[in-house]
Write a protein that holds these residues in place. Structure first.
Motif, short mmCIF file in Angstrom:
data_model
loop_
_atom_site.label_atom_id
_atom_site.label_comp_id
_atom_site.label_asym_id
_atom_site.label_seq_id
_atom_site.Cartn_x
_atom_site.Cartn_y
_atom_site.Cartn_z
N ALA A 204 14.07 8.17 36.11
CA ALA A 204 13.02 7.18 36.34
C ALA A 204 13.25 6.45 37.66
O ALA A 204 14.37 6.03 37.96
N VAL A 205 12.20 6.30 38.45
CA VAL A 205 12.31 5.60 39.72
C VAL A 205 11.61 4.24 39.60
O VAL A 205 10.54 4.14 39.02
N VAL A 206 12.24 3.22 40.16
CA VAL A 206 11.67 1.87 40.10
C VAL A 206 11.69 1.26 41.49
O VAL A 206 12.73 0.81 41.97
N ASP A 207 10.54 1.29 42.17
CA ASP A 207 10.40 0.57 43.43
C ASP A 207 9.62 -0.71 43.15
O ASP A 207 9.39 -1.08 41.99
N SER A 208 9.19 -1.42 44.18
CA SER A 208 8.48 -2.68 43.98
C SER A 208 7.16 -2.48 43.25
O SER A 208 6.73 -3.33 42.45
N ASN A 209 6.49 -1.36 43.50
CA ASN A 209 5.23 -1.07 42.82
C ASN A 209 5.45 -0.86 41.32
O ASN A 209 4.73 -1.41 40.49
N VAL A 210 6.44 -0.05 40.99
CA VAL A 210 6.74 0.23 39.59
C VAL A 210 7.20 -1.03 38.87
O VAL A 210 6.77 -1.31 37.75
N ALA A 211 8.03 -1.81 39.53
CA ALA A 211 8.52 -3.06 38.92
C ALA A 211 7.37 -4.00 38.58
O ALA A 211 7.37 -4.64 37.53
N ARG A 212 6.39 -4.05 39.45
CA ARG A 212 5.23 -4.94 39.22
C ARG A 212 4.42 -4.46 38.01
O ARG A 212 4.01 -5.27 37.17
N VAL A 213 4.19 -3.16 37.91
CA VAL A 213 3.44 -2.63 36.78
C VAL A 213 4.16 -2.91 35.46
O VAL A 213 3.56 -3.42 34.51
N LEU A 214 5.44 -2.60 35.41
CA LEU A 214 6.20 -2.80 34.17
C LEU A 214 6.28 -4.27 33.79
O LEU A 214 6.16 -4.62 32.62
#
Length: 288
Positions: A204-214
């Protein structure tokens, strides 16, 4: 109790129990167990080796079953959305291997995906292996990187990384998270991206975009400012094994195109019905 929570339990599931069954396994991959996630939802380790309970925790060993139950809907909705909305970039072609993904990650640092896409194919043709990069003069690399900016520092970093791969890894991009993170210039995100997108290893990859969604979709079970390890634990639990590459790209794209920092386009979000953040917004406020 196999019959489900008893009346008055408020749908809480013990962290020691098995998670709820995944109803979307036929299209999104095998069931992924969540026991590793449970202690992270409401507990965070402190520097003394102990732990403290997050402010919104109903209990130190329990998680809200809604956070688990959302998994199937999250996966299915995101993968369906990806079929028509995911972005197209040259490094996302199915045949792109670990080295191609590595180069994309280096080109994407502190620039836009559009800018990186303009030079990607040319750069890969000029430097098809780490050996070609390692032999290239830094001045030449800087010229070839001018369109993405920060070319002198970028050329220095890329050259250093390439020489490390040649000297320590026989010119091969490693296939383990620990080894990748030991390569100069690669952090946790880039290492996980190379595993999923390049090696085909579920990660699983977590960049700033993914962090915001989660953080928004699971707002009700997260602390106000969830730490990176919390977000990574949740992303790991959500990731399907058979379609991890598509899932990761789609989650990044959803954050970049829809779940924007200041004015999220909630009416276009495939996760709207399960999003805690959206449910809390005034119904008369436009999100266009």
């Amino acid at each position: 109790d196999p019959r489900g929570p008893s009346p008055g339990s408020k749908h809480l599931v013990s962290a020691k129990q098995s998670p709820l069954p995944d109803t979307a396994t036929e299209t999104t991959g095998p069931v992924l167990a969540l026991p590793a996630l449970a202690p992270f939802i409401y507990r965070e380790a402190d520097t003394s080796g102990g732990s403290h309970v997050a402010a919104n925790a109903p209990g130190s060993t329990r998680i809200d079953s809604s956070a688990i139950a959302k998994r199937s809907a999250f996966r299915a909705s995101l993968l369906k959305w990806a079929k028509n909305h995911r972005r197209i970039f040259p490094w996302r072609e199915p045949q792109t291997g670990p080295y191609g993904i590595l180069m994309a990650e280096l080109l994407l640092k502190r620039t836009t995906a559009v800018s990186a896409s303009h030079i990607y194919h040319g750069f890969m043709s000029q430097y098809p292996t780490p050996f070609h990069l390692a032999r290239a003069p830094e001045e030449r690399l800087a010229l070839d990187l001018a369109r993405v900016g920060l070319q002198r520092q970028r050329a220095k970093d890329i050259g250093k990384l390439a020489r490390y791969l040649v000297d320590h890894e026989s010119g091969i991009v490693p296939g383990s998270l620990t080894t990748l993170k030991s390569v100069p210039g690669l952090g946790d995100y880039s290492a996980r991206a190379i595993l999923s997108f390049g090696h085909g290893t579920p990660s699983a990859v977590v960049d700033s975009n993914v962090a915001r969604v989660l953080s928004r979709v699971f707002q009700d079970v997260f602390p106000e400012r969830p730490k990176p390890k919390l977000l990574q634990a949740l992303a790991d639990a959500l990731l399907p094994t058979r379609q991890h590459r598509v899932f990761n790209f789609a989650l990044i794209d959803l954050g970049a195109l829809v779940c924007l920092p200041s004015r999220p386009r909630s009416e276009k979000c495939p996760l709207l019905e399960i999003c805690d953040y959206a449910r809390r917004q005034p119904s008369d406020v436009s999100t266009t």
